[in-house]
Design a protein around this motif. Structure first.
Motif, PDB file in Angstrom:
ATOM      1  N   ILE A 106     -79.294 -41.048  45.307  1.00  0.00           N
ATOM      2  CA  ILE A 106     -78.311 -42.112  45.540  1.00  0.00           C
ATOM      3  C   ILE A 106     -78.962 -43.289  46.239  1.00  0.00           C
ATOM      4  CG2 ILE A 106     -76.196 -42.685  46.793  1.00  0.00           C
ATOM      5  CD1 ILE A 106     -75.234 -39.854  46.270  1.00  0.00           C
ATOM      6  N   ARG A 107     -79.824 -43.027  47.233  1.00  0.00           N
ATOM      7  CA  ARG A 107     -80.512 -44.117  47.929  1.00  0.00           C
ATOM      8  C   ARG A 107     -81.449 -44.868  46.994  1.00  0.00           C
ATOM      9  NH1 ARG A 107     -81.281 -40.099  51.906  1.00  0.00           N
ATOM     10  NH2 ARG A 107     -83.474 -39.959  51.276  1.00  0.00           N
ATOM     11  N   ASP A 108     -82.179 -44.141  46.158  1.00  0.00           N
ATOM     12  CA  ASP A 108     -83.096 -44.805  45.227  1.00  0.00           C
ATOM     13  C   ASP A 108     -82.342 -45.652  44.204  1.00  0.00           C
ATOM     14  OD1 ASP A 108     -85.096 -43.562  46.573  1.00  0.00           O
ATOM     15  OD2 ASP A 108     -85.366 -41.943  45.111  1.00  0.00           O
ATOM     16  N   ALA A 109     -81.209 -45.138  43.720  1.00  0.00           N
ATOM     17  CA  ALA A 109     -80.417 -45.922  42.770  1.00  0.00           C
ATOM     18  C   ALA A 109     -79.860 -47.176  43.417  1.00  0.00           C
ATOM     19  CB  ALA A 109     -79.283 -45.060  42.208  1.00  0.00           C
ATOM     20  N   ARG A 110     -79.424 -47.062  44.661  1.00  0.00           N
ATOM     21  CA  ARG A 110     -78.913 -48.240  45.357  1.00  0.00           C
ATOM     22  C   ARG A 110     -80.016 -49.258  45.610  1.00  0.00           C
ATOM     23  NH1 ARG A 110     -75.106 -51.783  45.739  1.00  0.00           N
ATOM     24  NH2 ARG A 110     -74.899 -52.718  47.814  1.00  0.00           N
ATOM     25  N   ARG A 111     -81.228 -48.791  45.924  1.00  0.00           N
ATOM     26  CA  ARG A 111     -82.350 -49.697  46.150  1.00  0.00           C
ATOM     27  C   ARG A 111     -82.719 -50.431  44.863  1.00  0.00           C
ATOM     28  NH1 ARG A 111     -85.550 -46.171  47.694  1.00  0.00           N
ATOM     29  NH2 ARG A 111     -85.018 -46.224  49.906  1.00  0.00           N
ATOM     30  N   VAL A 112     -82.734 -49.722  43.761  1.00  0.00           N
ATOM     31  CA  VAL A 112     -83.031 -50.363  42.475  1.00  0.00           C
ATOM     32  C   VAL A 112     -81.960 -51.375  42.110  1.00  0.00           C
ATOM     33  CG1 VAL A 112     -83.276 -49.912  40.006  1.00  0.00           C
ATOM     34  CG2 VAL A 112     -84.402 -48.420  41.652  1.00  0.00           C
ATOM     35  N   GLU A 113     -80.707 -51.062  42.416  1.00  0.00           N
ATOM     36  CA  GLU A 113     -79.620 -52.005  42.125  1.00  0.00           C
ATOM     37  C   GLU A 113     -79.752 -53.288  42.938  1.00  0.00           C
ATOM     38  OE1 GLU A 113     -74.714 -52.149  42.371  1.00  0.00           O
ATOM     39  OE2 GLU A 113     -75.806 -50.288  42.813  1.00  0.00           O
TER      40      GLU A 113
END
Length: 343
Positions: free
Chosen positions: A87-94
């Motif tokens: 979830i953190r990685d997806a938010r960072r990519v977003e």
């Protein structure tokens, strides 16, 4: 023997106390790290409700209610940690994609003067100089001669590009077209709620609130209001929908220090009343000194764009130049200059 002495030896004897037998239902002693485990309950002294826990509900609706398990489907500790990391990685990519997309196209900033006391040319020149524009004088001249054409320049310090457009309150339809494409609205408000000099320092703070004249040159805070022309145009803009707004205070450095808080609050309230926005959505930023101008440029560049719902349904295209070339009629010859067959 007859004359021998008898030695009396006194020895203290303490018998060892008998150990009390441990009950089968008592809890064992705690271990070295403080853990205390309960013993197994064989059911000898269990209650009726405990004996009926395993039974399912009957046809009459009676029976034990099943416990609601809140952790079903989450997994063990490693799986939960992995899911949180994903979830953190997806938010960072977003967030990175959003920043990359915001830098690909220039951010359109609409400039609106609250009344006639605003020196918009001086504000545009100072803002462009703080942003790093090269020809600030030519930029101001081009915006004054062609206000309907956006002026775009790069902000190398924040890796952004900004396009400035002036909202002309005298033309509501032109102002509406600017608001349709604007990502941010800067409302420039003049600070005329206090005088300058020693007389202004000698004025009473209560006179600022009541509007009575204290020292020479001191006026009421309530004088900071939108002009009738701006108020009329804002009615049309509010019906369409306003982008995120930022209040810029011009002339706050000339206000005495003890009166700046009251004057700043009054100017922000005036902009809030004009835009009819909640107090938490209107932020006031002074823009007089070089440091304040740099802070304003940073906030404009880092402002996250909030796209209105109507813009997602009806997209608009901002063009700096548009040419219309009519299609020639059938049989038109450029050498003759007339349609074929015409005498």
């Amino acid at each position: 023997g007859g004359g021998g002495r008898v030695a009396h030896v006194h020895a203290s004897f303490h018998p060892r106390p008998r150990e009390r037998p441990r009950s089968r239902h008592t809890m064992p002693a705690p271990s070295g790290h403080g853990q205390r485990n309960k013993g197994h309950n064989t059911g000898r002294h269990s209650s009726k409700s405990t004996r009926n826990k395993h039974k399912v509900a009957g046809s009459d609706g009676t029976g034990h209610r099943k416990t609601i398990k809140t952790g079903v489907g989450i997994g063990n500790k490693a799986e939960r940690a992995l899911r949180a990391k994903q979830i953190r990685d997806a938010r960072r990519v977003e967030i990175l994609d959003e920043k990359r997309n915001s830098r690909s196209a220039p951010k359109v900033v609409a400039l609106l003067a609250l009344n006639e006391d605003v020196d918009m040319a001086a504000f545009i020149g100072d803002f462009a100089a703080a942003a790093g524009a090269t020809d600030c004088a030519g930029l101001v001249k081009s915006m004054s001669t062609a206000p309907n054409v956006p002026v775009t320049f790069a902000v190398d310090r924040h890796r952004h590009r900004l396009s400035l457009l002036v909202v002309r309150a005298a033309s509501p339809l032109a102002a509406l077209e600017v608001i349709k494409v604007a990502d941010l609205l800067l409302v420039v408000s003049p600070v005329t709620g206090a005088g300058t000099g020693a007389d202004a320092e000698a004025g009473d703070d209560d006179d600022m609130v009541t509007g009575t004249s204290g020292g020479a040159g001191t006026t009421s805070v309530g004088d900071v209001e939108a002009s009738a022309e701006v108020a009329s145009t804002l009615q049309v803009l509010r019906a369409q929908g306003l982008p995120p707004a930022l209040c810029v205070l011009q002339g706050l450095q000339h206000v005495p220090h003890k009166k700046r808080a009251a004057v700043r609050h009054a100017a922000t309230a005036a902009v809030q009343r004009a835009l009819q926005l909640p107090a938490d959505r209107v932020k006031a930023v002074p823009a007089d000194s070089r440091a304040e101008q740099l802070e304003l440029v940073r906030q404009v560049a880092e402002q996250r764009g909030v796209q209105p719902r109507w813009r997602a349904q009806r997209a608009y295209l901002l063009a700096e130049r548009a040419d219309v070339t009519p299609e020639p009629p059938a049989g038109y010859s450029p050498e003759v200059g007339a349609a074929a067959g015409v005498g």
